[in-house]
Write an enzyme that holds these catalytic residues in place. Sequence first.
Site, PDB file in Angstrom:
ATOM      1  N   ALA A  55      22.620  -7.313   1.155  1.00 21.73           N
ATOM      2  CA  ALA A  55      21.827  -6.853   0.022  1.00 21.73           C
ATOM      3  C   ALA A  55      20.716  -7.846  -0.290  1.00 21.73           C
ATOM      4  O   ALA A  55      20.961  -8.931  -0.795  1.00 21.73           O
ATOM      5  CB  ALA A  55      22.709  -6.684  -1.226  1.00 21.73           C
TER       6      ALA A  55
ATOM      7  N   GLY B  26      -8.875 -26.637  16.190  1.00 23.11           N
ATOM      8  CA  GLY B  26      -8.483 -26.587  17.599  1.00 23.11           C
ATOM      9  C   GLY B  26      -7.195 -27.345  17.825  1.00 23.11           C
ATOM     10  O   GLY B  26      -6.268 -27.263  17.009  1.00 23.11           O
ATOM     11  N   GLY B  27      -7.146 -28.120  18.897  1.00 26.61           N
ATOM     12  CA  GLY B  27      -5.924 -28.837  19.262  1.00 26.61           C
ATOM     13  C   GLY B  27      -5.395 -29.733  18.148  1.00 26.61           C
ATOM     14  O   GLY B  27      -4.181 -29.854  17.971  1.00 26.61           O
TER      15      GLY B  27
ATOM     16  N   GLU C 107      11.147 -13.282  -1.892  1.00 29.84           N
ATOM     17  CA  GLU C 107      10.986 -12.485  -3.123  1.00 29.84           C
ATOM     18  C   GLU C 107      10.425 -11.095  -2.810  1.00 29.84           C
ATOM     19  O   GLU C 107       9.575 -10.572  -3.533  1.00 29.84           O
ATOM     20  CB  GLU C 107      10.139 -13.224  -4.161  1.00 29.84           C
ATOM     21  CG  GLU C 107      10.756 -14.597  -4.470  1.00 29.84           C
ATOM     22  CD  GLU C 107      10.450 -15.122  -5.852  1.00 29.84           C
ATOM     23  OE1 GLU C 107      10.071 -14.330  -6.729  1.00 29.84           O
ATOM     24  OE2 GLU C 107      10.623 -16.333  -6.058  1.00 29.84           O
TER      25      GLU C 107
ATOM     26  N   PHE D 238      19.006 -19.096  -8.457  1.00 25.51           N
ATOM     27  CA  PHE D 238      19.208 -17.671  -8.715  1.00 25.51           C
ATOM     28  C   PHE D 238      19.925 -17.068  -7.515  1.00 25.51           C
ATOM     29  O   PHE D 238      19.382 -17.079  -6.407  1.00 25.51           O
ATOM     30  CB  PHE D 238      17.829 -17.013  -8.917  1.00 25.51           C
ATOM     31  CG  PHE D 238      17.846 -15.533  -9.176  1.00 25.51           C
ATOM     32  CD1 PHE D 238      18.793 -14.941  -9.995  1.00 25.51           C
ATOM     33  CD2 PHE D 238      16.860 -14.724  -8.612  1.00 25.51           C
ATOM     34  CE1 PHE D 238      18.769 -13.572 -10.253  1.00 25.51           C
ATOM     35  CE2 PHE D 238      16.819 -13.351  -8.867  1.00 25.51           C
ATOM     36  CZ  PHE D 238      17.781 -12.783  -9.685  1.00 25.51           C
TER      37      PHE D 238
END
Lengths: 381, 91
Positions: A128, A337-338, A361, A121
């Site tokens: 824009a 954690g790590g 979106e 799409f």
Amino acid sequence: MRLSEELEKFRSEVKEFARTEIAPGAKQADQTMAFPAENVRKLAEQGFLGIMIPKEYEGLGLDTMHYLIVLEELSGVCGSTALTYAAHNSLCLNPIFNFGNKSQIEKYVPPLAKGEILGAFGLTEPEAGSDAGGTRTTFSENGASFVLNGSKCFITNGSVGGILIVTAKKAEAGRSKEISSFIVESSWPGFSVGKKEDKMGLRASDTASIHFEELPVPKENLLGQQGEGFKQFLKILDSGRIGIGAMSIGLAQAAFDIALKFAKERSQFGHPISNYQAIQWKLADMATKIEASRNLVYHAAYLKDSGQPFTKEAAMAKLFASQIGREVIYDAMQVLGGYGYMSSYPLERMFRDQRLCEIGEGTSEIQKIVIARQILRQASS
Amino acid sequence: MRIEAARWLIYQAAYLQSIGQPFTKESSMAKLFASEMSNFVVNEAVQIHGGYGYMKEYAVERYFRDARITEIYEGTSEAQRIVISRELLRD
């Protein structure tokens, strides 16, 4: 949240498919940015690339909930594959099926639904994004064709899509919201692909700029009527937003599952860290947030499938689920954690993948505008 | 404002250390507050950039990833809270 038995069974099948077929390549795809073409083929085999299209047009004929369940389960194992699937179904195939005429549907829907061709799409441009009035891509009429000129950026499936819906405005229109959409094939002369983007996350998903130079589009490829593009893409984005909400849920659920397992196994000061209230409260908050997001997203899907307005609910679902998704994955990483920061656990990839959900979106800020507009409209009527 | 507040917490802890006074609580507060602030600020910076903030060509993309570790190493934020509350209860 309990779904119907049929949906739960469908979910467990999709989960197994995602775990065995899609998950193994996700880490490498993230590192190499290689488009997951093999995963696309597997999705096509399952029929998922035409999941909401009726069987007579080569789809599975399922509803939005089924679509979302697949999206959630894919997101949990490979965000890039999930986004590829979402853009194809929600931003290209469904619009053609919903706004196209019979001959457009017969020509384009079956090959897309079978997954022979991927869809995209083309809406966003450098000037824009959410502001459609800023569209610079133009069309003019030339005998039996329209002629397109301009550029689009950040297009998901932009370089791998064979069929694209492209928005443009009349060459002489100036700054107007009168936009039209066209079905464009990437093989046509005048269509070219530009830069492929190097992203924070969803790195194997294809994001590219595309360019049209004197691109001839047959008149019969106008989608709907001239000037309907704005109305169409608002509807497309309404549906797409429910999907981004589901992506966030899929990522958050997967992160939560990892944190829960880790908290029970990791021992500090002589106890599993799940014995500490600091961790318990995080887990409780995470689970509650996911549950609330699910309700919002599934409610919007229900409204859509029962033919009711769902603009406000879709924007709420996207806004909330994407924010919650970031918080849940953040906390999950904190529990590990790590370890959570290392690429040996998928959490750090999820952390990066998820960040798009508050941007793509329509950013969270745009969702708030949409929600406020709907609320104010309802209050004044 | 958050950046400014974090700076002064850090400078205060450094000052206490430099004059030989106890600074355990202050340094944990500085680390906790500044690392949470940092993640908040870089997140907002990405958001302001929109789609561009997600792309590697903008530095905020890297800041977002780099900031994340500050809430984890040399004691997670949860560990800092343990240190701070222990110090408070002792006082």
